[in-house]
Design a protein around this motif. Structure first.
Motif, short mmCIF file in Angstrom:
data_model
loop_
_atom_site.label_atom_id
_atom_site.label_comp_id
_atom_site.label_asym_id
_atom_site.label_seq_id
_atom_site.Cartn_x
_atom_site.Cartn_y
_atom_site.Cartn_z
N ALA A 1 -0.53 -1.76 0.89
CA ALA A 1 0.38 -2.91 0.95
C ALA A 1 0.41 -3.62 -0.40
O ALA A 1 1.44 -4.15 -0.82
CB ALA A 1 -0.06 -3.86 2.05
N GLY B 1 0.36 0.84 10.04
CA GLY B 1 1.01 -0.44 10.34
C GLY B 1 0.96 -1.46 9.22
O GLY B 1 1.89 -2.26 9.06
N ILE B 2 -0.12 -1.46 8.44
CA ILE B 2 -0.21 -2.47 7.38
C ILE B 2 0.77 -2.13 6.26
O ILE B 2 1.48 -3.00 5.75
CB ILE B 2 -1.66 -2.59 6.86
CG1 ILE B 2 -2.57 -3.02 8.02
CG2 ILE B 2 -1.74 -3.60 5.73
CD1 ILE B 2 -4.01 -3.25 7.63
N THR C 1 3.41 -0.41 6.76
CA THR C 1 4.72 -0.64 7.38
C THR C 1 5.12 -2.11 7.30
O THR C 1 6.28 -2.44 7.05
CB THR C 1 4.71 -0.18 8.85
OG1 THR C 1 4.42 1.23 8.88
CG2 THR C 1 6.03 -0.44 9.54
N SER C 2 4.15 -3.01 7.48
CA SER C 2 4.48 -4.44 7.44
C SER C 2 4.95 -4.83 6.03
O SER C 2 5.86 -5.65 5.88
CB SER C 2 3.30 -5.30 7.89
OG SER C 2 2.32 -5.37 6.89
N ARG C 3 4.35 -4.22 4.99
CA ARG C 3 4.83 -4.49 3.63
C ARG C 3 6.24 -3.93 3.45
O ARG C 3 7.12 -4.58 2.88
CB ARG C 3 3.87 -3.85 2.61
CG ARG C 3 4.39 -3.81 1.17
CD ARG C 3 4.30 -5.15 0.45
NE ARG C 3 5.18 -5.26 -0.69
CZ ARG C 3 4.84 -5.04 -1.96
NH1 ARG C 3 3.61 -4.71 -2.24
NH2 ARG C 3 5.72 -5.18 -2.93
N LEU D 1 8.52 -3.39 5.78
CA LEU D 1 9.46 -4.22 6.55
C LEU D 1 9.81 -5.49 5.77
O LEU D 1 10.96 -5.94 5.79
CB LEU D 1 8.86 -4.60 7.90
CG LEU D 1 8.92 -3.56 9.03
CD1 LEU D 1 8.08 -4.03 10.22
CD2 LEU D 1 10.35 -3.31 9.49
N GLY E 1 7.76 2.86 9.96
CA GLY E 1 7.31 2.81 11.35
C GLY E 1 7.38 4.18 12.01
O GLY E 1 6.45 4.59 12.72
N MET F 1 6.83 3.91 22.23
CA MET F 1 7.78 3.64 21.16
C MET F 1 8.95 4.63 21.21
O MET F 1 10.11 4.24 21.11
CB MET F 1 7.04 3.75 19.82
CG MET F 1 7.91 3.75 18.59
SD MET F 1 6.84 4.05 17.14
CE MET F 1 8.03 4.64 15.97
N LEU G 1 6.66 -8.09 15.42
CA LEU G 1 6.53 -7.35 14.17
C LEU G 1 6.42 -8.28 12.96
O LEU G 1 5.86 -7.92 11.93
CB LEU G 1 7.72 -6.39 13.98
CG LEU G 1 7.73 -5.20 14.93
CD1 LEU G 1 8.94 -4.32 14.69
CD2 LEU G 1 6.45 -4.39 14.81
N LEU H 1 2.74 -8.58 12.47
CA LEU H 1 1.99 -7.33 12.63
C LEU H 1 0.63 -7.39 11.93
O LEU H 1 -0.38 -6.92 12.46
CB LEU H 1 2.83 -6.17 12.07
CG LEU H 1 2.38 -4.75 12.35
CD1 LEU H 1 2.20 -4.51 13.83
CD2 LEU H 1 3.39 -3.75 11.79
N GLN H 2 0.58 -8.00 10.75
CA GLN H 2 -0.68 -8.04 9.99
C GLN H 2 -1.78 -8.80 10.74
O GLN H 2 -2.96 -8.47 10.61
CB GLN H 2 -0.45 -8.67 8.61
CG GLN H 2 0.33 -7.76 7.68
CD GLN H 2 0.09 -8.09 6.21
OE1 GLN H 2 -0.58 -9.07 5.88
NE2 GLN H 2 0.64 -7.28 5.33
N PHE I 1 -4.21 -6.69 12.84
CA PHE I 1 -5.17 -5.79 12.17
C PHE I 1 -6.40 -6.53 11.66
O PHE I 1 -7.35 -5.91 11.20
CB PHE I 1 -4.50 -5.06 11.01
CG PHE I 1 -3.50 -4.02 11.46
CD1 PHE I 1 -3.93 -2.81 11.96
CD2 PHE I 1 -2.15 -4.28 11.39
CE1 PHE I 1 -3.02 -1.86 12.38
CE2 PHE I 1 -1.23 -3.33 11.81
CZ PHE I 1 -1.67 -2.11 12.30
#
Lengths: 244, 129
Positions: free
Chosen positions: A175, A203-204, A206-208, A210, A221, B47, B73, B76-77, B80
């Protein structure tokens, strides 16, 4: 006669330690601070809220001599929401679905290749740099999303909880530095960038993606989901090949 | 879903409906995965299920599911953080094996990222690269 009120700090502390309230409150507050720091620093990629929050929560746990087991009564409640959040990744993908047919071949090649590269470099680099076999197995599934990587690691003889930490670590590194490295390597197309981020940093990453670009995020994703599947299938095969 | 005569649902109901759909698809995903012994997390199958449902039903911009998904979403972070805090239980291990852990993690990540990025780029139509 029983008094109506009584001064009982020890009982209060004991209740708090057994309740998930403190863990949830601490995590949410640390995340809120992380977001504020990220915003204050002009959204600088090195100040990912997840990184700031993990540092803050860890510091509080170490300072108060609270064990991870006590904290995770609250932590587990929040981690539960990873389930619906993973399902929710269908939504950005749905918005970009018109690109999907064209990306079918690139995905069918790049995702299995990415899994093989992530697992084998993870495994062999640990050994090369002086780690033992168990650490190499613990590192191997780190590119898959946390709920998958930790189960695979445990099944293969690794340390599941450490794999979770390494998985989060890869996510944070990606990220912070992923978009920079891809620009350096001349990976410019948002679809290629998104698939690469999701394939190595779940996911981490992916969050960046997004946050950077909705198209990039959608394919991150998708790549995350496919990589979870690919790692589950290929990890046992690869480890058997490596003689682990 | 397209609603002609119906008045818009209040925000509280939208939130509830959206969460129900997300949890529902997760539930179905877990059932499928466990019943058939598929080595993937149930949420990933959920999903795929939700993706197919969205493609078939094409909900409008005010859909409850889209609103709930976007809300989740955006944070989302947050989800984690608990797994990452697990590092406090492994500080000694990370200190003792810092070179294999940090070295392998960063190098393996970089190689994987570049290999996947290049592969997808090479397989995209030439004019788009």
């Amino acid at each position: 006669m029983i008094p109506l009120v009584a001064w009982q700090p020890e009982a209060t502390w004991a209740w708090l330690q057994g309740s998930p309230l403190l863990g949830v409150l601490l995590t949410l507050a640390a995340y809120r601070v992380g977001r504020a720091v990220h915003h204050r620093c002009g959204r600088h990629p090195a100040t990912q809220p997840v990184l700031v929050a993990i540092a803050l929560v860890s510091a509080v746990l170490l300072a108060t001599e609270t064990s991870y087991g006590e904290y995770s009564r609250g932590g587990d409640l929040l981690a539960f929401l990873l389930g619906p959040a993973t399902v929710a990744l269908a939504v950005p993908l749905h918005r970009q679905a018109h690109h999907l047919r064209r990306l079918l071949l690139p995905l069918l090649v790049a995702i299995p290749l990415g899994v093989v590269v992530s697992v084998s470099t993870g495994f062999w680099l640990v050994k090369l740099l002086g780690g033992d076999e168990q650490l190499a197995i613990t590192m191997a599934p780190k590119a898959a999303t946390t709920p998958v990587s930790l189960v695979l690691s445990g099944d293969a003889g690794g340390i599941a909880a450490l794999t979770a930490v390494l998985t989060i670590g890869v996510g944070i590194v990606s990220a912070v530095l992923g978009p920079w490295l891809m620009t350096l390597a001349r990976v410019r197309h948002p679809h290629a960038r998104g698939v690469a981020m999701g394939a190595v940093s779940h996911g981490i990453g992916t969050s960046r993606s997004l946050a950077d670009d909705p198209e990039e995020g959608a394919f991150a994703g998708l790549a995350m989901g496919l990589t979870a599947f690919g790692t589950a299938v290929l990890l046992p095969v690869l480890l058997a090949l490596f003689g682990a | 879903m397209t609603s002609r005569a119906r008045p818009p649902r209040p925000a509280s109901v939208v939130f509830l409906d959206g969460l129900l759909w997300l949890l529902g698809f997760w539930f179905v995903g877990e059932l499928v995965v466990r019943t058939f012994g598929i080595p993937v997390p149930g949420a990933v199958i959920g999903m795929l299920g939700l993706f197919v449902a969205l493609q078939v039903r094409r909900p409008g911009p005010r859909s409850a599911t889209l609103a709930a998904a976007d809300g989740l979403l955006a944070h989302l972070q947050l989800l984690f953080i608990p797994a990452g805090v697990g590092i406090v239980a492994f500080l000694a291990v990370v200190r003792d094996d810092a070179i294999p852990i940090v070295g392998a993690l960063v190098a393996s990540w970089a190689v994987g990222l570049v290999v996947v990025g290049w592969t997808v780029t090479l397989l995209l139509p030439r004019r788009e690269r």
